[in-house]
Scaffold this motif. Structure first.
Motif, short mmCIF file in Angstrom:
data_model
loop_
_atom_site.label_atom_id
_atom_site.label_comp_id
_atom_site.label_asym_id
_atom_site.label_seq_id
_atom_site.Cartn_x
_atom_site.Cartn_y
_atom_site.Cartn_z
N ASP A 24 0.83 -1.21 0.00
CA ASP A 24 0.00 0.00 0.00
C ASP A 24 0.86 1.25 0.00
O ASP A 24 0.60 2.21 -0.74
N VAL A 25 1.88 1.27 0.85
CA VAL A 25 2.75 2.44 0.96
C VAL A 25 3.49 2.68 -0.35
O VAL A 25 3.60 3.82 -0.82
N ALA A 26 4.00 1.60 -0.96
CA ALA A 26 4.68 1.75 -2.25
C ALA A 26 3.75 2.36 -3.29
O ALA A 26 4.16 3.23 -4.07
N GLY A 190 4.55 15.11 1.86
CA GLY A 190 3.58 14.21 1.26
C GLY A 190 3.80 12.75 1.59
O GLY A 190 2.83 11.99 1.77
N VAL A 191 5.07 12.33 1.70
CA VAL A 191 5.32 10.89 1.82
C VAL A 191 5.72 10.43 3.21
O VAL A 191 5.48 9.27 3.56
N VAL A 192 6.32 11.29 4.05
CA VAL A 192 6.72 10.83 5.38
C VAL A 192 5.53 10.36 6.21
O VAL A 192 5.60 9.32 6.87
N PRO A 193 4.38 11.08 6.19
CA PRO A 193 3.22 10.54 6.93
C PRO A 193 2.78 9.16 6.44
O PRO A 193 2.27 8.35 7.23
N ILE A 194 2.99 8.89 5.16
CA ILE A 194 2.65 7.56 4.63
C ILE A 194 3.64 6.53 5.17
O ILE A 194 3.24 5.44 5.59
N LEU A 195 4.93 6.85 5.16
CA LEU A 195 5.93 5.92 5.70
C LEU A 195 5.69 5.64 7.17
O LEU A 195 5.96 4.54 7.65
#
Length: 265
Positions: A24-26, A190-195
């Motif tokens: 999902d994260v990818a 944009g991406v750190v909260p996803i990680l």
């Protein structure tokens, strides 16, 4: 809002984000950058059309031909949230009137658009040779799109940035690269909260092994990771590989690798 951000994340409940898997994260990372690569792709298509038109008229293209790219470049700077600069960078010797050339536009701090003007005459002491940068060499050497950096972009903005690029080809000949800059602070937002939705530390790594974003204090953005051939991982299975107790998963076609601890049964 431009397509550089994923509206599904902005309003997603925390419980949904907590359930994200590595796959999902990818996929979310891919979504975050596909808008930027769309700007790159459109710039490349416009450039191919300009260069092809010059060839059909039986002449070698010149720098003035590239002015036809400007309306599209200006529109992309306005449309895509993450894009801070965009343009075409020609392979030296391509144009008939100058030794090297780039048609590059960027957004300033006050929101105005301005061209990037560099000394590209190799006879001058201030000559800027762009042909050794990863954003140029990776598309040239692999024929694939690339993510370069992060690095401090002293020429354009003095900002820590990523550059996304892709080769521009006409009849099988490499003409240069279409590219776009993204400020690292915007990318990380944009991406750190996803990680952070993963149970352990994670980082995004480019084909050279440079960390583009991270929640791992031992591997900060901008650092280099030694290990496998990351370019080979990107070209391999979509499910990735395990190496040294780590899981390395390509981000669904975007040239970044998600690195996490390998999951054990």
């Amino acid at each position: 809002m431009g397509s550089g951000s994923d509206p599904r994340l902005e309003h997603a409940p925390a419980a949904v984000l907590d359930e994200l898997t590595v796959a999902d994260v990818a996929a979310r990372v891919r979504d975050a950058l596909e808008g930027v690569f769309d700007a790159v792709c459109r710039t490349g298509a416009d450039t191919e059309a300009v260069l092809t038109s010059a060839g059909m008229n039986g002449r070698r293209p010149v720098s003035a031909d590239l002015a036809a790219l400007r309306p599209g470049l200006h529109a992309r700077l306005s449309r895509y949230d993450l894009v801070s600069g965009v343009g075409f960078v020609a392979v030296p010797g391509l144009l008939g009137d100058v030794p090297a050339c780039l048609e590059w536009w960027q957004t300033t701090a006050d929101g105005t658009l301005r061209p990037l003007l560099l000394d590209l005459d190799p006879e001058h002491s201030a000559y800027y040779d762009y042909t050794h940068w990863d954003w140029f060499t990776l598309p040239r050497d692999t024929g694939q799109r690339a993510v370069a950096g992060p690095y401090v972009d002293y020429l354009c903005s003095d900002e820590y940035s990523l550059t996304l690029s892709a080769p521009v080809m006409v009849k099988g000949r490499f003409m240069g690269v279409a590219a776009a800059d993204v400020y690292l602070r915007h990318f990380e937002a944009g991406v750190v909260p996803i990680l952070q939705c993963l149970p352990g530390p994670a980082r995004l790594v480019n084909a050279r092994g440079r960390v583009a974003a991270s929640t791992d204090p031992h591997h900060l953005a901008g650092s280099l990771i030694k290990g496998p051939d990351f370019a080979t991982v990107l070209a391999g299975s979509a499910d990735g590989v395990e190496h040294g107790g780590l899981q390395l998963r390509p981000c669904d076609g975007v040239p970044l690798i998600l690195v996490t601890a390998a999951q054990r049964p």
